[in-house]
Design a protein around this motif. Structure first.
Motif, PDB file in Angstrom:
ATOM      1  N   ASN A  15       0.753  -1.184  -0.018  1.00 16.85           N
ATOM      2  CA  ASN A  15      -0.078   0.090   0.077  1.00 16.85           C
ATOM      3  C   ASN A  15       0.953   1.334   0.098  1.00 16.85           C
ATOM      4  OD1 ASN A  15      -1.684   1.966   0.523  1.00 16.85           O
ATOM      5  ND2 ASN A  15      -2.942   1.047   2.022  1.00 16.85           N
ATOM      6  N   PHE A  16       1.061   1.932  -1.008  1.00 10.62           N
ATOM      7  CA  PHE A  16       1.643   3.247  -1.408  1.00 10.62           C
ATOM      8  C   PHE A  16       0.509   4.474  -1.457  1.00 10.62           C
ATOM      9  CE2 PHE A  16       5.290   0.149  -2.112  1.00 10.62           C
ATOM     10  CZ  PHE A  16       6.016   0.640  -1.195  1.00 10.62           C
ATOM     11  N   LYS A  17      -0.557   4.437  -1.220  1.00 12.70           N
ATOM     12  CA  LYS A  17      -1.547   5.179  -1.577  1.00 12.70           C
ATOM     13  C   LYS A  17      -1.059   6.675  -0.829  1.00 12.70           C
ATOM     14  CE  LYS A  17      -4.812   2.839   0.047  1.00 12.70           C
ATOM     15  NZ  LYS A  17      -6.513   2.569   0.569  1.00 12.70           N
ATOM     16  N   ASP A  18      -0.861   6.662   0.212  1.00 15.88           N
ATOM     17  CA  ASP A  18      -0.401   7.984   0.871  1.00 15.88           C
ATOM     18  C   ASP A  18       0.915   8.720   0.351  1.00 15.88           C
ATOM     19  OD1 ASP A  18      -2.161   7.632   2.588  1.00 15.88           O
ATOM     20  OD2 ASP A  18      -0.972   7.105   4.392  1.00 15.88           O
ATOM     21  N   GLU A  19       1.807   7.885  -0.273  1.00 14.81           N
ATOM     22  CA  GLU A  19       3.031   8.294  -0.779  1.00 14.81           C
ATOM     23  C   GLU A  19       2.685   8.908  -2.123  1.00 14.81           C
ATOM     24  OE1 GLU A  19       2.791   5.445   0.794  1.00 14.81           O
ATOM     25  OE2 GLU A  19       4.627   5.166   1.831  1.00 14.81           O
ATOM     26  N   PHE A  20       1.827   8.201  -2.925  1.00 20.34           N
ATOM     27  CA  PHE A  20       1.495   8.416  -4.278  1.00 20.34           C
ATOM     28  C   PHE A  20       0.829   9.818  -4.233  1.00 20.34           C
ATOM     29  CE2 PHE A  20      -1.188   8.312  -8.200  1.00 20.34           C
ATOM     30  CZ  PHE A  20      -0.272   7.694  -9.152  1.00 20.34           C
ATOM     31  N   GLU A  21      -0.027  10.076  -3.236  1.00 27.07           N
ATOM     32  CA  GLU A  21      -0.868  11.211  -3.070  1.00 27.07           C
ATOM     33  C   GLU A  21      -0.038  12.505  -2.914  1.00 27.07           C
ATOM     34  OE1 GLU A  21      -4.123  14.278  -2.581  1.00 27.07           O
ATOM     35  OE2 GLU A  21      -4.163  12.015  -3.363  1.00 27.07           O
ATOM     36  N   ASP A  22       1.061  12.299  -2.119  1.00 31.10           N
ATOM     37  CA  ASP A  22       2.050  13.300  -1.701  1.00 31.10           C
ATOM     38  C   ASP A  22       3.022  13.649  -2.771  1.00 31.10           C
ATOM     39  OD1 ASP A  22       0.714  13.858   0.636  1.00 31.10           O
ATOM     40  OD2 ASP A  22       1.975  12.478   2.004  1.00 31.10           O
ATOM     41  N   GLN A  23       3.530  12.565  -3.283  1.00 28.05           N
ATOM     42  CA  GLN A  23       4.568  12.692  -4.394  1.00 28.05           C
ATOM     43  C   GLN A  23       4.183  12.781  -6.058  1.00 28.05           C
ATOM     44  OE1 GLN A  23       7.649  13.298  -3.273  1.00 28.05           O
ATOM     45  NE2 GLN A  23       7.424  12.451  -1.176  1.00 28.05           N
ATOM     46  N   VAL A  24       3.083  12.505  -6.207  1.00 31.43           N
ATOM     47  CA  VAL A  24       2.431  12.636  -7.553  1.00 31.43           C
ATOM     48  C   VAL A  24       1.397  13.200  -7.858  1.00 31.43           C
ATOM     49  CG1 VAL A  24       1.822  11.001  -9.697  1.00 31.43           C
ATOM     50  CG2 VAL A  24       3.583  10.184  -7.906  1.00 31.43           C
ATOM     51  N   ILE A  25       0.332  12.919  -7.162  1.00 29.53           N
ATOM     52  CA  ILE A  25      -1.007  13.612  -7.265  1.00 29.53           C
ATOM     53  C   ILE A  25      -0.879  15.246  -6.987  1.00 29.53           C
ATOM     54  CG2 ILE A  25      -3.566  13.684  -6.914  1.00 29.53           C
ATOM     55  CD1 ILE A  25      -3.439  10.508  -6.653  1.00 29.53           C
ATOM     56  N   LYS A  26      -0.463  15.481  -5.701  1.00 30.17           N
ATOM     57  CA  LYS A  26      -0.369  16.850  -5.450  1.00 30.17           C
ATOM     58  C   LYS A  26       0.290  17.578  -6.240  1.00 30.17           C
ATOM     59  CE  LYS A  26      -1.872  16.315  -0.389  1.00 30.17           C
ATOM     60  NZ  LYS A  26      -1.407  16.253   1.011  1.00 30.17           N
ATOM     61  N   PRO A  27       1.644  17.184  -6.338  1.00 29.67           N
ATOM     62  CA  PRO A  27       2.535  18.145  -7.287  1.00 29.67           C
ATOM     63  C   PRO A  27       1.874  18.231  -8.830  1.00 29.67           C
ATOM     64  CG  PRO A  27       3.863  16.474  -6.112  1.00 29.67           C
ATOM     65  CD  PRO A  27       2.231  16.123  -6.150  1.00 29.67           C
ATOM     66  N   PHE A  28       1.280  17.042  -9.396  1.00 27.69           N
ATOM     67  CA  PHE A  28       0.460  17.171 -10.458  1.00 27.69           C
ATOM     68  C   PHE A  28      -0.488  18.248 -10.497  1.00 27.69           C
ATOM     69  CE2 PHE A  28      -3.279  16.045 -12.947  1.00 27.69           C
ATOM     70  CZ  PHE A  28      -2.867  15.563 -14.264  1.00 27.69           C
ATOM     71  N   ILE A  29      -1.647  18.264  -9.547  1.00 26.92           N
ATOM     72  CA  ILE A  29      -2.510  19.400  -9.280  1.00 26.92           C
ATOM     73  C   ILE A  29      -1.773  20.770  -9.348  1.00 26.92           C
ATOM     74  CG2 ILE A  29      -4.209  20.185  -7.921  1.00 26.92           C
ATOM     75  CD1 ILE A  29      -4.712  17.311  -7.320  1.00 26.92           C
ATOM     76  N   HIS A  30      -0.872  20.860  -8.324  1.00 29.09           N
ATOM     77  CA  HIS A  30      -0.080  22.258  -8.186  1.00 29.09           C
ATOM     78  C   HIS A  30       0.362  22.995  -9.646  1.00 29.09           C
ATOM     79  CE1 HIS A  30       2.080  25.352  -6.242  1.00 29.09           C
ATOM     80  NE2 HIS A  30       3.232  25.064  -6.903  1.00 29.09           N
ATOM     81  N   ALA A  31       1.050  21.491 -10.408  1.00 24.72           N
ATOM     82  CA  ALA A  31       1.645  22.252 -11.703  1.00 24.72           C
ATOM     83  C   ALA A  31       0.758  22.886 -12.601  1.00 24.72           C
ATOM     84  CB  ALA A  31       2.280  21.124 -12.262  1.00 24.72           C
ATOM     85  N   TYR A  32      -0.392  22.367 -12.594  1.00 28.17           N
ATOM     86  CA  TYR A  32      -1.603  22.838 -13.541  1.00 28.17           C
ATOM     87  C   TYR A  32      -1.995  24.251 -12.910  1.00 28.17           C
ATOM     88  CZ  TYR A  32      -2.176  19.192 -16.967  1.00 28.17           C
ATOM     89  OH  TYR A  32      -1.934  18.399 -18.375  1.00 28.17           O
ATOM     90  N   GLU A  33      -2.334  24.208 -11.658  1.00 26.20           N
ATOM     91  CA  GLU A  33      -2.697  25.431 -10.943  1.00 26.20           C
ATOM     92  C   GLU A  33      -1.733  26.601 -11.154  1.00 26.20           C
ATOM     93  OE1 GLU A  33      -5.459  23.585  -7.295  1.00 26.20           O
ATOM     94  OE2 GLU A  33      -3.392  23.967  -6.955  1.00 26.20           O
ATOM     95  N   THR A  34      -0.692  26.308 -11.387  1.00 23.63           N
ATOM     96  CA  THR A  34       0.514  27.310 -11.369  1.00 23.63           C
ATOM     97  C   THR A  34       0.863  27.530 -13.193  1.00 23.63           C
ATOM     98  OG1 THR A  34       2.268  25.677 -10.923  1.00 23.63           O
ATOM     99  CG2 THR A  34       1.529  27.130  -9.155  1.00 23.63           C
ATOM    100  N   GLY A  35       0.120  27.032 -13.712  1.00 22.26           N
ATOM    101  CA  GLY A  35       0.453  27.281 -15.375  1.00 22.26           C
ATOM    102  C   GLY A  35       1.382  26.610 -15.934  1.00 22.26           C
ATOM    103  N   SER A  36       1.972  25.204 -15.427  1.00 28.10           N
ATOM    104  CA  SER A  36       2.678  24.432 -16.124  1.00 28.10           C
ATOM    105  C   SER A  36       2.082  23.148 -16.416  1.00 28.10           C
ATOM    106  CB  SER A  36       3.879  23.924 -15.132  1.00 28.10           C
ATOM    107  OG  SER A  36       4.732  24.997 -14.739  1.00 28.10           O
ATOM    108  N   THR A  37       2.729  22.118 -17.205  1.00 27.22           N
ATOM    109  CA  THR A  37       2.289  20.850 -17.786  1.00 27.22           C
ATOM    110  C   THR A  37       2.914  19.851 -17.220  1.00 27.22           C
ATOM    111  OG1 THR A  37       1.312  22.002 -19.804  1.00 27.22           O
ATOM    112  CG2 THR A  37       1.432  19.824 -19.695  1.00 27.22           C
ATOM    113  N   PRO A  38       2.767  18.842 -16.210  1.00 28.75           N
ATOM    114  CA  PRO A  38       3.469  18.224 -15.636  1.00 28.75           C
ATOM    115  C   PRO A  38       3.490  16.822 -16.401  1.00 28.75           C
ATOM    116  CG  PRO A  38       1.621  18.106 -14.347  1.00 28.75           C
ATOM    117  CD  PRO A  38       1.546  19.567 -15.511  1.00 28.75           C
ATOM    118  N   ASN A  39       4.431  16.223 -15.940  1.00 31.73           N
ATOM    119  CA  ASN A  39       4.554  14.519 -16.443  1.00 31.73           C
ATOM    120  C   ASN A  39       4.683  13.689 -15.384  1.00 31.73           C
ATOM    121  OD1 ASN A  39       5.517  12.068 -17.536  1.00 31.73           O
ATOM    122  ND2 ASN A  39       6.324  12.865 -19.160  1.00 31.73           N
TER     123      ASN A  39
END
Length: 363
Positions: free
Chosen positions: A80-104
């Motif tokens: 189970n790596f759900k917490d790590e995935f939320e913190d390390q992948v999903i949150k940065p993904f959302i932040h990037a779009y919110e700040t005008g970037s296009t993440p990978n």
């Protein structure tokens, strides 16, 4: 496999997604004499990604991976790596779009999940290597004393672009059994071994956005609404109203919802003014840009500028450029010829032939 010394007593932990690639990687690891066990990383719940389609649901993938592990006679676990995935992948993904970037996010998933979080767990199990189904190659270069990351033999499936963040320590303890194979050969092996997923189709898009609606995922995941604003041209003239910054990315033409006299493209996202700036195709052409978090693989930081072939998107063809170090992990890159839609948040990866020199995130 890589040119590392192989020992039948070495222990290897195979990341098994439930797909054909990682299943054949597990088979090849067993065949080469490693003490092998498989693991599936549970990264999210279906409710998290608002999914009701079997193609992206983890339960089917887990059962497919478990079936292959059973057929190979190797131990199998689900971590189970759900917490790590939320913190390390999903949150940065959302932040990037919110700040005008296009993440990978696939790059972040490799960096923080497969080759960091999984390795920490592997050490607890006294494993020597992590094995994945990526199409890439790792070779040790005795002359430089460094591990090299190289393109896969099957260039149509090469994934070296999303692996550029691998460090020397990570490359030393990672195996890519599929690097020398084509996808057709991989499927043939799976069929010969009677794997349930031999003809399973490859996953598409981002795993946690199975329908491709990135903005819909962000709104649903955060519960936020993103304010409308103005479309403006390069001179600041208002052309219409946009539906929120997160809906757009540099280079986009379709889905603007405008009636214009000529084709226009997203050239810039101004988050401070909440404006989407539109321009002509030639306005997207750029030669020089900067890259942060640059990870040098084939060499240490050079003392002067160097030539390389640089890719600025996963499906972008490399183009000749000059890389100039600005600091230990930041560089300036100047293409010989202007390139279209160099986009903040995407990654620039430098190559010398089939060898990855290094890569980082476009500023």
């Amino acid at each position: 496999m890589s040119e590392k010394k192989e020992n039948s007593k070495k222990r290897a932990l195979v990341a098994m997604s439930g797909g054909v690639d990682s299943s054949v990687a597990a088979y090849l690891t067993v065949k080469q004499g490693y003490d092998t066990r498989g693991v599936t990383m549970k990264l999210y719940d279906n409710d998290t990604i608002m999914c009701n389609s079997r193609t992206c649901c983890s339960l089917e993938d887990v059962e497919d991976a478990r079936s292959v592990a059973f057929r190979l006679g190797i131990p199998y676990h689900v971590f189970n790596f759900k917490d790590e995935f939320e913190d390390q992948v999903i949150k940065p993904f959302i932040h990037a779009y919110e700040t005008g970037s296009t993440p990978n996010p696939c790059i972040d998933c490799n960096r923080y999940m497969k080759f960091r979080a999984l390795w920490i767990r592997a050490q607890m199990l006294l494993e020597d290597y992590i094995v994945t189904g990526h199409y890439g190659r790792i070779q040790y270069d005795g002359g430089s004393g460094r591990y090299l990351l190289k393109k896969a033999v099957d260039l149509s499936k090469d994934q070296s672009y999303v692996l550029y963040s691998l460090t020397q320590d990570e490359l030393a303890r990672t195996l890519f059994p599929l690097g020398e194979f084509t996808k057709d050969v991989t499927r043939q092996i799976a069929e010969e071994q009677g794997f349930i997923n031999a003809r399973k189709r490859d996953s598409q898009d981002i795993c946690f956005v199975p329908d491709g609606d990135y903005a819909g995922f962000i709104c649903g995941h955060t519960g936020k609404t993103y304010p409308q604003g103005d479309f403006v041209d390069m001179e600041g003239n208002v052309l219409g109203r946009h539906k929120g910054i997160i809906h757009y990315t540099v280079g986009q033409r379709k889905g603007l919802g405008l009636s214009l006299k000529e084709p226009m493209y997203v050239v810039k996202l101004d988050t401070e003014k909440n404006q989407v700036i539109l321009g002509r195709n030639q306005d997207l052409m750029t030669r020089t840009f900067t890259v942060k978090d640059f990870n040098w693989i084939a060499c240490s930081v050079p003392g002067s500028s160097m030539k390389a072939d640089v890719r600025i998107r996963y499906r972008h063809h490399e183009s000749s450029a000059v890389i100039t170090p600005l600091s230990e992990n930041r560089v300036s890159i100047t293409f010989d010829q202007p390139q279209r839609a160099i986009t903040s948040g995407q990654s620039a990866v430098a190559y010398d032939g089939d060898v990855v020199i290094g890569g980082g995130v476009i500023e």
